[in-house]
Design a protein around this motif. Structure first.
Motif, PDB file in Angstrom:
ATOM      1  N   PHE A  48       0.801  -1.233   0.033  1.00  0.00           N
ATOM      2  CA  PHE A  48      -0.049   0.030   0.228  1.00  0.00           C
ATOM      3  C   PHE A  48       0.760   1.112  -0.035  1.00  0.00           C
ATOM      4  O   PHE A  48       0.524   2.258  -0.667  1.00  0.00           O
ATOM      5  CB  PHE A  48      -1.017  -0.082   1.129  1.00  0.00           C
ATOM      6  CG  PHE A  48      -2.254  -0.711   0.986  1.00  0.00           C
ATOM      7  CD1 PHE A  48      -3.505  -0.429   0.041  1.00  0.00           C
ATOM      8  CD2 PHE A  48      -2.426  -1.919   1.600  1.00  0.00           C
ATOM      9  CE1 PHE A  48      -4.397  -0.855  -0.144  1.00  0.00           C
ATOM     10  CE2 PHE A  48      -3.441  -2.636   1.379  1.00  0.00           C
ATOM     11  CZ  PHE A  48      -4.658  -2.101   0.635  1.00  0.00           C
ATOM     12  N   ILE A  49       1.965   1.203   0.531  1.00  0.00           N
ATOM     13  CA  ILE A  49       2.961   2.272   0.852  1.00  0.00           C
ATOM     14  C   ILE A  49       3.241   2.782  -0.766  1.00  0.00           C
ATOM     15  O   ILE A  49       3.470   3.733  -1.029  1.00  0.00           O
ATOM     16  CB  ILE A  49       4.011   1.973   2.080  1.00  0.00           C
ATOM     17  CG1 ILE A  49       3.716   2.086   3.064  1.00  0.00           C
ATOM     18  CG2 ILE A  49       5.027   3.191   1.610  1.00  0.00           C
ATOM     19  CD1 ILE A  49       4.498   1.896   4.223  1.00  0.00           C
ATOM     20  N   LEU A  50       3.817   1.553  -1.419  1.00  0.00           N
ATOM     21  CA  LEU A  50       4.553   1.726  -2.683  1.00  0.00           C
ATOM     22  C   LEU A  50       3.210   2.168  -3.620  1.00  0.00           C
ATOM     23  O   LEU A  50       3.579   3.098  -4.499  1.00  0.00           O
ATOM     24  CB  LEU A  50       4.970   0.398  -3.247  1.00  0.00           C
ATOM     25  CG  LEU A  50       5.332   0.017  -4.590  1.00  0.00           C
ATOM     26  CD1 LEU A  50       6.472   1.300  -4.816  1.00  0.00           C
ATOM     27  CD2 LEU A  50       5.709  -1.479  -4.859  1.00  0.00           C
ATOM     28  N   LEU A  51       2.167   1.693  -3.385  1.00  0.00           N
ATOM     29  CA  LEU A  51       0.934   2.386  -4.326  1.00  0.00           C
ATOM     30  C   LEU A  51       0.831   3.678  -4.283  1.00  0.00           C
ATOM     31  O   LEU A  51       0.818   4.725  -5.106  1.00  0.00           O
ATOM     32  CB  LEU A  51      -0.485   1.601  -4.013  1.00  0.00           C
ATOM     33  CG  LEU A  51      -0.732   0.337  -4.796  1.00  0.00           C
ATOM     34  CD1 LEU A  51      -1.983  -0.292  -4.187  1.00  0.00           C
ATOM     35  CD2 LEU A  51      -0.612   0.588  -6.345  1.00  0.00           C
ATOM     36  N   LEU A  52       0.965   4.156  -2.972  1.00  0.00           N
ATOM     37  CA  LEU A  52       0.751   5.850  -2.649  1.00  0.00           C
ATOM     38  C   LEU A  52       2.177   6.363  -3.233  1.00  0.00           C
ATOM     39  O   LEU A  52       1.955   7.520  -3.821  1.00  0.00           O
ATOM     40  CB  LEU A  52       0.816   5.849  -1.051  1.00  0.00           C
ATOM     41  CG  LEU A  52      -0.314   5.494  -0.669  1.00  0.00           C
ATOM     42  CD1 LEU A  52      -0.252   5.584   1.156  1.00  0.00           C
ATOM     43  CD2 LEU A  52      -1.536   6.145  -0.799  1.00  0.00           C
ATOM     44  N   LYS A  53       3.109   5.918  -3.248  1.00  0.00           N
ATOM     45  CA  LYS A  53       4.404   6.520  -3.754  1.00  0.00           C
ATOM     46  C   LYS A  53       4.364   6.549  -5.139  1.00  0.00           C
ATOM     47  O   LYS A  53       4.426   7.646  -5.990  1.00  0.00           O
ATOM     48  CB  LYS A  53       5.655   5.609  -3.544  1.00  0.00           C
ATOM     49  CG  LYS A  53       6.163   5.562  -2.075  1.00  0.00           C
ATOM     50  CD  LYS A  53       7.416   4.784  -1.958  1.00  0.00           C
ATOM     51  CE  LYS A  53       7.678   5.081  -0.487  1.00  0.00           C
ATOM     52  NZ  LYS A  53       9.001   4.075  -0.217  1.00  0.00           N
ATOM     53  N   ILE A  54       3.687   5.450  -6.175  1.00  0.00           N
ATOM     54  CA  ILE A  54       3.478   5.540  -7.289  1.00  0.00           C
ATOM     55  C   ILE A  54       2.448   6.530  -7.830  1.00  0.00           C
ATOM     56  O   ILE A  54       2.512   7.279  -8.597  1.00  0.00           O
ATOM     57  CB  ILE A  54       3.045   4.062  -7.835  1.00  0.00           C
ATOM     58  CG1 ILE A  54       4.089   2.985  -7.803  1.00  0.00           C
ATOM     59  CG2 ILE A  54       2.423   3.861  -9.199  1.00  0.00           C
ATOM     60  CD1 ILE A  54       3.916   1.570  -8.069  1.00  0.00           C
ATOM     61  N   ALA A  55       1.327   6.483  -7.184  1.00  0.00           N
ATOM     62  CA  ALA A  55       0.410   7.832  -7.055  1.00  0.00           C
ATOM     63  C   ALA A  55       0.801   9.070  -7.028  1.00  0.00           C
ATOM     64  O   ALA A  55       0.566   9.948  -7.881  1.00  0.00           O
ATOM     65  CB  ALA A  55      -1.075   7.446  -6.242  1.00  0.00           C
ATOM     66  N   ALA A  56       1.772   9.087  -6.101  1.00  0.00           N
ATOM     67  CA  ALA A  56       2.356  10.640  -5.639  1.00  0.00           C
ATOM     68  C   ALA A  56       3.287  11.036  -7.058  1.00  0.00           C
ATOM     69  O   ALA A  56       3.402  12.252  -7.237  1.00  0.00           O
ATOM     70  CB  ALA A  56       3.249  10.577  -4.558  1.00  0.00           C
ATOM     71  N   VAL A  57       3.766   9.962  -7.626  1.00  0.00           N
ATOM     72  CA  VAL A  57       4.555  10.569  -8.926  1.00  0.00           C
ATOM     73  C   VAL A  57       3.917  10.756 -10.045  1.00  0.00           C
ATOM     74  O   VAL A  57       3.917  11.498 -10.801  1.00  0.00           O
ATOM     75  CB  VAL A  57       5.665   9.150  -8.973  1.00  0.00           C
ATOM     76  CG1 VAL A  57       6.257   9.417 -10.509  1.00  0.00           C
ATOM     77  CG2 VAL A  57       6.856   9.288  -8.074  1.00  0.00           C
ATOM     78  N   SER A  58       2.919   9.574 -10.296  1.00  0.00           N
ATOM     79  CA  SER A  58       2.251  10.033 -11.468  1.00  0.00           C
ATOM     80  C   SER A  58       0.933  10.758 -11.696  1.00  0.00           C
ATOM     81  O   SER A  58       0.431  11.652 -12.620  1.00  0.00           O
ATOM     82  CB  SER A  58       1.507   8.558 -11.959  1.00  0.00           C
ATOM     83  OG  SER A  58       0.537   8.037 -10.889  1.00  0.00           O
ATOM     84  N   LEU A  59       0.255  11.038 -10.537  1.00  0.00           N
ATOM     85  CA  LEU A  59      -0.838  11.851 -10.670  1.00  0.00           C
ATOM     86  C   LEU A  59      -0.773  13.488 -10.852  1.00  0.00           C
ATOM     87  O   LEU A  59      -1.476  14.197 -11.802  1.00  0.00           O
ATOM     88  CB  LEU A  59      -1.697  11.922  -9.210  1.00  0.00           C
ATOM     89  CG  LEU A  59      -2.494  10.544  -9.144  1.00  0.00           C
ATOM     90  CD1 LEU A  59      -3.394  10.652  -7.510  1.00  0.00           C
ATOM     91  CD2 LEU A  59      -3.657  10.789 -10.207  1.00  0.00           C
ATOM     92  N   PRO A  60       0.454  13.863 -10.233  1.00  0.00           N
ATOM     93  CA  PRO A  60       0.793  15.493 -10.669  1.00  0.00           C
ATOM     94  C   PRO A  60       0.808  15.770 -12.131  1.00  0.00           C
ATOM     95  O   PRO A  60       0.203  16.738 -12.576  1.00  0.00           O
ATOM     96  CB  PRO A  60       1.875  15.836  -9.604  1.00  0.00           C
ATOM     97  CG  PRO A  60       1.735  14.766  -8.537  1.00  0.00           C
ATOM     98  CD  PRO A  60       1.398  13.798  -9.051  1.00  0.00           C
ATOM     99  N   PRO A  61       1.880  14.914 -12.828  1.00  0.00           N
ATOM    100  CA  PRO A  61       1.787  15.399 -14.301  1.00  0.00           C
ATOM    101  C   PRO A  61       0.483  15.039 -15.078  1.00  0.00           C
ATOM    102  O   PRO A  61       0.428  15.822 -16.133  1.00  0.00           O
ATOM    103  CB  PRO A  61       2.937  14.269 -14.680  1.00  0.00           C
ATOM    104  CG  PRO A  61       3.175  13.094 -13.690  1.00  0.00           C
ATOM    105  CD  PRO A  61       2.708  14.003 -12.382  1.00  0.00           C
ATOM    106  N   VAL A  62      -0.195  13.910 -14.670  1.00  0.00           N
ATOM    107  CA  VAL A  62      -1.381  13.507 -15.299  1.00  0.00           C
ATOM    108  C   VAL A  62      -2.388  14.713 -15.258  1.00  0.00           C
ATOM    109  O   VAL A  62      -3.055  15.259 -16.274  1.00  0.00           O
ATOM    110  CB  VAL A  62      -2.110  12.120 -14.955  1.00  0.00           C
ATOM    111  CG1 VAL A  62      -3.551  11.989 -15.422  1.00  0.00           C
ATOM    112  CG2 VAL A  62      -1.309  10.917 -15.205  1.00  0.00           C
TER     113      VAL A  62
END
Length: 345
Positions: free
Chosen positions: A103-117
């Motif tokens: 779950f922590i990894l999912l949050l990190k991935i979301a934190a990276v991808s959501l801003p540019p999207v």
């Protein structure tokens, strides 16, 4: 001539990548990602004299003497690098609780991808945002996260797509709050281009006529005579099919398949080196989706999204970003290859 210059610059960029090992690339990745985010923010706030709106999207910086620079094209590569960075570091640190770790990894991935999207969607560039989503999903599904969590994510994706399709069928006006008229018109033109032949379906109608007129062996080099808007950029495959026919189009598709196949082979070879592995997987997702989406949209299989055909469509940002990504993959292949009589164990 401009395209030749961009390819030369792209080759230089790819060559410079060979000067660095992946420990150094890993360290500078957050800075490149941060630079990309700043450029995406800047393009939204600067005046239109610097970042004009073109075809309904504000995605380019106008640079005198150079032309246009599209930050979203470079951001695709920076997102791949950053996702590889956070995933590699996450597993390097480790965590005893597997579910909590995932779950922590999912949050990190979301934190990276959501801003540019979100920033790219704000520019009204749905196609580039969709590419980053696909890259993120590809890396996420191969990140080792528990299959039950991935099943939930997959179910949410299917439910969202189904909901959007049903909403489009029964209440299309509601989607105007999400996508806007420009994107909905592309769906209408895709569903029935000949009904809207003189309006929103004109581009797709002309593309279908051009592809069909090429038949088996095409009309010959520079013998295309069916006018297709944006034929030099997003619809370049239309010209290939018209001038070289089914045979030429098949050769081009086969070459893209070969590139993707080789990148996938390199990824499998370095699967134990997570940073390099995820960079290769991200590039496989990038090339696969760009190729499938572009060729699909010009042939009427899927809606038009304005995604270029990498290495063929006209555009300096796309060419140089693609060469940057390919330089990273080639660097992986070179640095991780075993040689006969090597002293390495």
């Amino acid at each position: 001539m401009k395209q030749i210059i961009w390819f030369i610059l792209g080759i230089i960029i790819a060559s410079v990548i060979f000067l660095f090992d992946f420990e150094q690339i890993n360290k500078v990745t957050p800075y490149f990602y941060g630079l990309g985010i700043l450029l995406l923010i800047a393009i939204l706030v600067v005046p239109e004299s610097i970042a004009p709106e073109i075809n309904g999207a504000k995605s380019w910086f106008r640079v005198p003497g150079i032309g246009s620079i599209q930050p979203s094209e470079y951001m695709k590569i920076f997102v791949i690098m950053m996702l590889a960075n956070v995933t590699y570091k996450h597993y390097e640190i480790g965590n005893a609780d597997a579910i909590k770790r995932d779950f922590i990894l999912l949050l990190k991935i979301a934190a990276v991808s959501l801003p540019p999207v979100l920033l790219i969607l704000k520019q009204n560039d749905f196609g580039s945002a969709l590419v980053i989503v696909v890259i993120t999903l590809a890396i996420t599904f191969l990140s080792g996260i528990n299959w039950r969590i991935m099943l939930v994510i997959f179910f949410l994706i299917i439910s969202t797509v189904t909901g959007l399709v049903l909403t489009f069928i029964y209440n299309p006006d509601f989607l105007l709050n999400i996508f806007g008229t420009y994107q909905l018109n592309r769906i209408y033109s895709w569903l029935n281009p000949f009904e809207h032949a003189e309006g929103i379906g004109y581009q797709l109608k002309q593309s279908l006529l051009a592809i069909g007129s090429g038949m088996i062996d095409g009309k010959g080099l520079q013998q295309s005579n069916v006018y297709t808007p944006e034929a030099h950029s997003d619809f370049i495959f239309t010209i290939v099919a018209e001038e070289f026919g089914f045979i030429g189009a098949s050769i081009v598709i086969s070459l893209y398949f070969l590139i993707i196949y080789r990148m996938l082979g390199i990824a499998m070879y370095v699967r134990n080196n997570l940073f390099e592995f995820y960079i290769c997987i991200g590039m496989v997702a990038l090339f696969t989706f760009h190729t499938f989406q572009n060729i699909g949209m010009v042939s009427g299989l899927i809606p038009i999204t304005g995604i270029p055909l990498l290495l063929m469509s006209y555009g300096g940002s796309s060419v140089m970003a693609s060469m940057l990504g390919l330089g990273l993959v080639l660097n992986v292949s070179l640095k991780k290859r075993d040689y006969m009589f090597s002293n390495d164990e």
